[in-house]
Design an enzyme around this catalytic site. Structure first.
Site, PDB file in Angstrom:
ATOM      1  N   GLU A 141     -22.839  -4.046 -40.927  1.00 46.01           N
ATOM      2  CA  GLU A 141     -23.339  -5.389 -41.351  1.00 46.01           C
ATOM      3  C   GLU A 141     -22.605  -6.509 -40.596  1.00 46.01           C
ATOM      4  O   GLU A 141     -21.381  -6.665 -40.434  1.00 46.01           O
ATOM      5  CB  GLU A 141     -23.144  -5.676 -42.891  1.00 46.01           C
ATOM      6  CG  GLU A 141     -23.894  -4.712 -43.941  1.00 46.01           C
ATOM      7  CD  GLU A 141     -25.152  -5.535 -44.133  1.00 46.01           C
ATOM      8  OE1 GLU A 141     -25.448  -6.385 -43.695  1.00 46.01           O
ATOM      9  OE2 GLU A 141     -26.000  -4.808 -44.941  1.00 46.01           O
TER      10      GLU A 141
ATOM     11  N   HIS B   3     -32.169  -2.922 -38.613  1.00 47.26           N
ATOM     12  CA  HIS B   3     -32.698  -2.834 -40.329  1.00 47.26           C
ATOM     13  C   HIS B   3     -34.178  -2.936 -39.985  1.00 47.26           C
ATOM     14  O   HIS B   3     -34.883  -2.242 -40.754  1.00 47.26           O
ATOM     15  CB  HIS B   3     -32.013  -3.806 -41.206  1.00 47.26           C
ATOM     16  CG  HIS B   3     -31.891  -3.420 -42.506  1.00 47.26           C
ATOM     17  ND1 HIS B   3     -31.789  -4.254 -43.590  1.00 47.26           N
ATOM     18  CD2 HIS B   3     -32.464  -2.185 -42.964  1.00 47.26           C
ATOM     19  CE1 HIS B   3     -31.862  -3.658 -44.741  1.00 47.26           C
ATOM     20  NE2 HIS B   3     -32.515  -2.454 -44.447  1.00 47.26           N
TER      21      HIS B   3
ATOM     22  N   ASP C 174     -34.053  -8.190 -40.297  1.00 46.56           N
ATOM     23  CA  ASP C 174     -32.380  -8.402 -39.902  1.00 46.56           C
ATOM     24  C   ASP C 174     -32.244  -7.011 -38.543  1.00 46.56           C
ATOM     25  O   ASP C 174     -32.971  -6.108 -38.948  1.00 46.56           O
ATOM     26  CB  ASP C 174     -31.343  -8.430 -40.718  1.00 46.56           C
ATOM     27  CG  ASP C 174     -31.492  -7.002 -41.722  1.00 46.56           C
ATOM     28  OD1 ASP C 174     -32.546  -6.825 -42.202  1.00 46.56           O
ATOM     29  OD2 ASP C 174     -30.236  -6.658 -41.816  1.00 46.56           O
TER      30      ASP C 174
END
Length: 479
Positions: free
Chosen positions: A272, A315, A333
């Site tokens: 992330e 993603h 994303d």
């Protein structure tokens, strides 16, 4: 007239409207919370972007990232303290900052009553700042406070989406360390809630993919969200924007719930990135590219994963999701602002451009001088402006301030504050000079010994009495 135009001549006019600066000053005056602290929290939390009131993934809204969920700093508590409706805190910068300042003040007063010492120094504000992160884990809370205090200690000039410049002058903090270095491969382990991932014993043959995500929120807020058992989500690694710090939250042998599609989760490692996909130039820093690439390369080496877009995906590339549509029908994303060519080049080692993150030894104080010369083509007159500058390089950020004395007006109060700020990457400085409400971009260089310098020149026709001005501005600062 000529001397008053000396530096403004080489910079583009900016609006006199300053809502964020006004909000910070008003909140500081009303609460007694230092303006520099409020500004640094806002920069750390939102980069001075309220995102039109939209909430982050973990429920934070506005410049100060007040939380709509039942987690401090809560919108409900801010609403109670300043008597403003809760639905205004997302896009009303004044309400958001005043509410945050009131929360900080309330917590500081409680802290002072408990310790018997009023909170009135930056050192005493540190635990209050850590509380404001909303993180229950002390490591995460202190990490947030450290980011805020790094910006205050070394200073910053940030720009809002509307072009307003917000300055935080460096604050002397002798009780803190004097330099902050870049991260290693993994800096800390903060466990996600066991309710948010599946306990497995995956081995080398089970992991075939790396998935890159964007948090749609701040680093500390997202880490705390993954620690919340109600979130139902997690990732293996989190990467901070400012310096590329890496936090691991799930062991690689376990299955993190990050992709929204079980088969992808089962065979992948999730990374992330801090920030938002619609502001890539703000959040996707060189440090983030460098450290994310190093982490991804390490994962690929250990599991024999090919370095290509089939095995390192976003993603939005996930082939299915828990709802209908799959892939970009479910997620967007890391977005079109993530430079995949650059990233894969860094992962494969075929490219180190543009630039690299500076080593720790480049951090530290800088002192030097600057000077400017401007000539009026109409009158054939030349004026000069010179002064000393001081500041620092911290985590790839340059910040220098000084005073400029206009030579042709020795009897007038014509000292002008000047600020230079920017980022250093691979020896190149991309920055901005700000003076008297005006600014101009510049490009400079960092020498091998850490000295920094820049020069820019040009002409501008101001019309009226001044006419066309030719200008040249330069600075040089070393250790």
């Amino acid at each position: 007239m000529l001397s008053l135009l000396l530096l403004s001549a080489c910079q583009s006019p900016e609006t006199s409207n300053s809502p964020v600066n006004d909000a910070l000053t008003t909140a500081a005056d009303a609460s007694g919370v230092p303006r520099e602290l409020l500004a640094a929290i806002a920069w750390t939390s939102s980069r001075f972007d309220n995102r039109g009131g939209a909430a982050s993934t973990d429920g934070a809204v506005g410049l100060m990232a007040l939380n709509e969920h039942d987690r401090a700093p809560r919108v409900a508590d801010a609403s109670r303290l300043i008597r403003v409706d809760a639905d205004r805190f997302g896009d009303d910068d004044d309400a958001n900052v005043r509410g945050a300042a009131a929360l900080l003040r309330e917590k500081a007063d409680a802290y002072g009553r408990r310790t018997g010492n009023p909170v009135d120094t930056y050192e005493e504000w540190y635990p209050v700042t850590a509380w404001f992160s909303g993180a229950e884990d002390p490591l995460v809370a202190e990490g947030f406070a450290d980011q805020v205090y790094d910006w205050m200690q070394f200073g910053l000039v940030g720009e809002t989406p509307d072009g307003e410049m917000v300055e935080v002058a460096p604050v002397a903090m002798p009780w803190r360390r004097t330099a902050v270095s870049g991260s290693g491969l993994v800096d800390q382990f903060v466990a996600a809630s066991s309710s948010n991932y599946s306990n497995y014993s995956r081995g080398s043959g089970d992991i075939t993919t790396v998935v890159i995500h964007t948090m749609q929120g701040s680093y500390s807020g997202s880490i705390s969200w993954f620690q919340n058992p109600a979130s139902g989500v997690s990732a293996h690694y989190m990467v901070r924007s400012s310096d590329g710090q890496i936090t691991q939250m799930v062991q690689e042998e376990d299955v993190a719930w990050h992709a929204g599609y079980w088969d992808t989760n089962l065979h992948s490692v999730g990374i992330e990135l801090e920030g938002y996909i619609d502001a890539p130039s703000t959040w996707y820093t060189d440090a983030m590219y460098q450290e994310t690439a190093a982490l991804t390369r390490d994962i690929c080496d250990r599991y024999g994963i090919p370095v290509d877009r089939t095995h390192i995906i976003g993603h939005d590339d996930v082939p299915g999701c828990s709802g209908s549509g799959g892939g970009s029908g479910c997620h967007t994303d890391p977005g079109t602002g993530w430079d995949w060519d650059r990233f894969l080049g860094l992962v494969s080692g075929s490219s180190s451009a543009p630039g690299g993150f500076p080593d720790a030894e480049t951090d530290g104080p800088r002192t030097g001088t600057f000077n400017a010369t401007v000539t009026s083509a109409r009158y054939g007159e030349t004026d000069t402006c010179a002064g000393e500058i001081a500041g620092a390089v911290n985590m790839g950020q340059l910040y220098l301030t000084g005073k400029c004395t206009l030579a042709n007006n020795p009897d007038k109060a014509t000292d002008l504050p000047v600020t230079w700020s920017g980022t250093i990457s691979g020896g190149r400085i991309d920055g901005r000079m700000v003076v008297d409400g005006r600014s101009a971009d510049f490009v400079g260089a960092e020498a091998g010994d850490g000295a920094v310098s820049a020069r820019f020149s040009g002409t501008e026709d101001l019309g009226g009495e001044a006419g066309e001005l030719a200008f040249e501005v330069a600075f040089s600062a070393g250790r």
